[in-house]
Enzyme design. Structure first.
Site, mmCIF file in Angstrom:
data_model
loop_
_atom_site.group_PDB
_atom_site.id
_atom_site.type_symbol
_atom_site.label_atom_id
_atom_site.label_comp_id
_atom_site.label_asym_id
_atom_site.label_seq_id
_atom_site.Cartn_x
_atom_site.Cartn_y
_atom_site.Cartn_z
ATOM 1 N N SER A 158 0.816 -1.083 0.089
ATOM 2 C CA SER A 158 0.153 -0.258 -0.219
ATOM 3 C C SER A 158 1.023 1.816 -0.096
ATOM 4 O O SER A 158 2.121 1.078 0.672
ATOM 5 C CB SER A 158 -0.613 0.441 1.205
ATOM 6 O OG SER A 158 -1.537 1.600 1.308
ATOM 7 N N HIS A 166 -1.146 -1.154 -4.040
ATOM 8 C CA HIS A 166 -2.797 -0.650 -3.575
ATOM 9 C C HIS A 166 -2.576 0.440 -3.391
ATOM 10 O O HIS A 166 -1.424 1.297 -2.630
ATOM 11 C CB HIS A 166 -2.490 -1.548 -2.377
ATOM 12 C CG HIS A 166 -3.989 -1.516 -1.783
ATOM 13 N ND1 HIS A 166 -4.985 -2.291 -2.216
ATOM 14 C CD2 HIS A 166 -4.173 -0.895 -0.946
ATOM 15 C CE1 HIS A 166 -5.814 -2.019 -1.408
ATOM 16 N NE2 HIS A 166 -5.719 -1.042 -0.478
ATOM 17 N N ASP A 206 -4.762 3.753 -2.287
ATOM 18 C CA ASP A 206 -6.707 4.277 -1.580
ATOM 19 C C ASP A 206 -5.992 5.172 -1.306
ATOM 20 O O ASP A 206 -6.006 6.270 -1.025
ATOM 21 C CB ASP A 206 -5.131 4.021 0.604
ATOM 22 C CG ASP A 206 -5.181 2.837 0.667
ATOM 23 O OD1 ASP A 206 -6.172 1.991 1.082
ATOM 24 O OD2 ASP A 206 -4.389 2.095 1.120
ATOM 25 N N MET A 255 -8.300 8.282 -0.579
ATOM 26 C CA MET A 255 -10.071 9.491 0.986
ATOM 27 C C MET A 255 -10.454 9.926 0.532
ATOM 28 O O MET A 255 -9.878 10.935 0.342
ATOM 29 C CB MET A 255 -9.031 8.671 2.542
ATOM 30 C CG MET A 255 -9.057 7.012 2.174
ATOM 31 S SD MET A 255 -7.303 7.181 3.970
ATOM 32 C CE MET A 255 -6.308 5.770 3.679
ATOM 33 N N HIS A 314 -8.446 1.651 -4.406
ATOM 34 C CA HIS A 314 -9.311 1.429 -3.317
ATOM 35 C C HIS A 314 -9.823 3.128 -3.191
ATOM 36 O O HIS A 314 -8.796 3.658 -2.662
ATOM 37 C CB HIS A 314 -8.314 0.258 -1.833
ATOM 38 C CG HIS A 314 -9.571 0.340 -1.097
ATOM 39 N ND1 HIS A 314 -9.192 -0.099 0.065
ATOM 40 C CD2 HIS A 314 -10.310 0.722 -0.809
ATOM 41 C CE1 HIS A 314 -9.699 -0.219 1.435
ATOM 42 N NE2 HIS A 314 -10.997 0.429 0.450
ATOM 43 N N MET A 357 -12.209 4.965 -1.078
ATOM 44 C CA MET A 357 -13.043 5.060 0.076
ATOM 45 C C MET A 357 -13.130 6.499 0.274
ATOM 46 O O MET A 357 -13.662 7.169 0.772
ATOM 47 C CB MET A 357 -11.825 4.945 1.430
ATOM 48 C CG MET A 357 -11.370 3.532 1.675
ATOM 49 S SD MET A 357 -9.681 3.113 2.637
ATOM 50 C CE MET A 357 -8.864 3.395 0.780
ATOM 51 N N MET A 397 -12.118 -5.616 4.244
ATOM 52 C CA MET A 397 -11.513 -5.445 5.530
ATOM 53 C C MET A 397 -11.246 -5.623 7.022
ATOM 54 O O MET A 397 -11.877 -5.756 7.663
ATOM 55 C CB MET A 397 -12.648 -3.469 5.321
ATOM 56 C CG MET A 397 -12.105 -2.574 4.218
ATOM 57 S SD MET A 397 -10.079 -1.660 3.653
ATOM 58 C CE MET A 397 -9.778 -1.499 5.192
ATOM 59 N N ASP A 444 -7.445 -6.423 3.443
ATOM 60 C CA ASP A 444 -6.073 -4.887 3.501
ATOM 61 C C ASP A 444 -6.524 -4.380 5.679
ATOM 62 O O ASP A 444 -7.187 -4.055 5.685
ATOM 63 C CB ASP A 444 -7.091 -4.565 2.731
ATOM 64 C CG ASP A 444 -6.614 -2.619 2.691
ATOM 65 O OD1 ASP A 444 -5.800 -2.225 3.623
ATOM 66 O OD2 ASP A 444 -7.078 -1.966 2.251
HETATM 67 C C1 DX5 Z 1 -6.463 1.549 5.250
HETATM 68 C C2 DX5 Z 1 -6.181 1.137 3.509
HETATM 69 C C3 DX5 Z 1 -4.574 0.163 3.401
HETATM 70 C C4 DX5 Z 1 -3.671 0.929 4.683
HETATM 71 C C5 DX5 Z 1 -3.545 -0.443 5.230
HETATM 72 O O1 DX5 Z 1 -7.975 2.501 5.486
HETATM 73 O O2 DX5 Z 1 -6.386 0.766 2.885
HETATM 74 O O3 DX5 Z 1 -4.694 -0.320 1.854
HETATM 75 O O4 DX5 Z 1 -2.456 1.106 3.751
HETATM 76 O O5 DX5 Z 1 -2.073 -0.319 6.374
HETATM 77 P P1 DX5 Z 1 -1.418 -1.230 6.717
HETATM 78 O O6 DX5 Z 1 -1.001 -2.502 6.155
HETATM 79 O O7 DX5 Z 1 -0.234 -0.209 7.367
HETATM 80 O O8 DX5 Z 1 -2.654 -1.834 7.625
HETATM 81 ZN ZN ZN Z 2 -6.949 0.268 1.049
#
Ligand code: DX5
Ligand code: ZN
Length: 217
Positions: free
Chosen positions: A7, A32, A34, A36, A65, A67, A136, A174
């Site tokens: 990620s 990956h 993310d 947000m 991903h 969010m 998740m 994840d």
């Molecule tokens: C959090 C993200 C993850 C995050 C995971 O909402 O979706 O992808 O980066 O990070 P770690 O592996 O550090 O928990």
């Molecule tokens: Zn993620």
């Protein structure tokens, strides 16, 4: 062997190019990414400009991903930015069947993510529309959180649902994936491991990726 998806949320953005090359040259399979929005989750990360920049240099699949509330507003833009897999959250969708179908129609693989509070059974009727089921294992919003043990049961349920449906949907986990729990996560039925903190806080990230990749053996 599991698919390993580091990620980029935990990468050092001051040296983004080097971080991308490290992943390109490692045994990792996917990037990956993310996104947000500060609404669906209590944090804001990055969006299309960063993803299209990463895409220019990335030699591996880009697993985006979202969010984000009302993710259906942005499907085309993430396709343009370079998403290969585009995952939306179950909790953000009134018309998930339509959204997932649209993602595929744009030429991407369709992913659906479920938060820890969402039962796996909620996706049963749309499993054939989903290429990737993201379970998740933390409450989304931040990297570096602790893996929730309730996830193991959900992985087993997801595996059973997918097998019974005769579907080839991949199961992605994840949040809080470490060397200590990765083997159990894979044994429960996961296909894809996302790892942020575990990879990027390691003294040798490429070696950590290699260890995660071979952990089930
Ligand atoms: C959090 C993200 C993850 C995050 C995971 O909402 O979706 O992808 O980066 O990070 P770690 O592996 O550090 O928990
Ligand atoms: Zn993620």
């Amino acid at each position: 062997m599991p698919i390993i998806a580091p990620s980029m949320l935990s990468a050092d953005f001051l040296k983004l190019g080097e971080e991308i090359d490290m992943i390109n040259n490692s045994e990792a399979d996917w990037f990956h990414l993310d996104v947000m929005d500060g609404m669906f989750v209590p944090n804001i990360s990055y969006g299309m400009p960063i993803i299209s920049t990463i895409k220019k240099r990335a030699k591996k699949i880009c697993d985006v991903h979202l969010m984000v509330v009302q993710p259906e507003r942005y499907l085309e833009e993430f396709k343009k930015a370079g998403a290969d897999y585009l995952t939306v959250h179950y909790e953000t969708g009134y018309h998930l069947h339509r959204t997932l179908t649209s993602i595929r129609a744009l030429g991407m693989k369709a992913g659906l993510a479920i938060n820890p509070h969402t039962p796996v059974a909620m996706v049963a009727d749309i499993i054939h529309e989903i290429d990737l089921l993201l379970v998740m294992s933390i409450n989304p919003g931040f990297g570096g959180q602790k893996f929730l043990p309730l996830t193991y049961n959900k992985i087993r349920q997801a595996k059973e649902l997918i097998t019974n449906a005769g579907s080839n949907t991949l199961i992605e986990i994840d949040g809080g994936v470490t060397l200590d729990n990765a083997a159990d996560i894979i044994a429960a039925g996961a296909d894809v491991l996302v790892a942020g903190n575990t990879v990027f806080a390691a003294s040798d990230p490429a070696e950590m990726i290699k260890r995660l990749k071979h952990i089930g053996k």
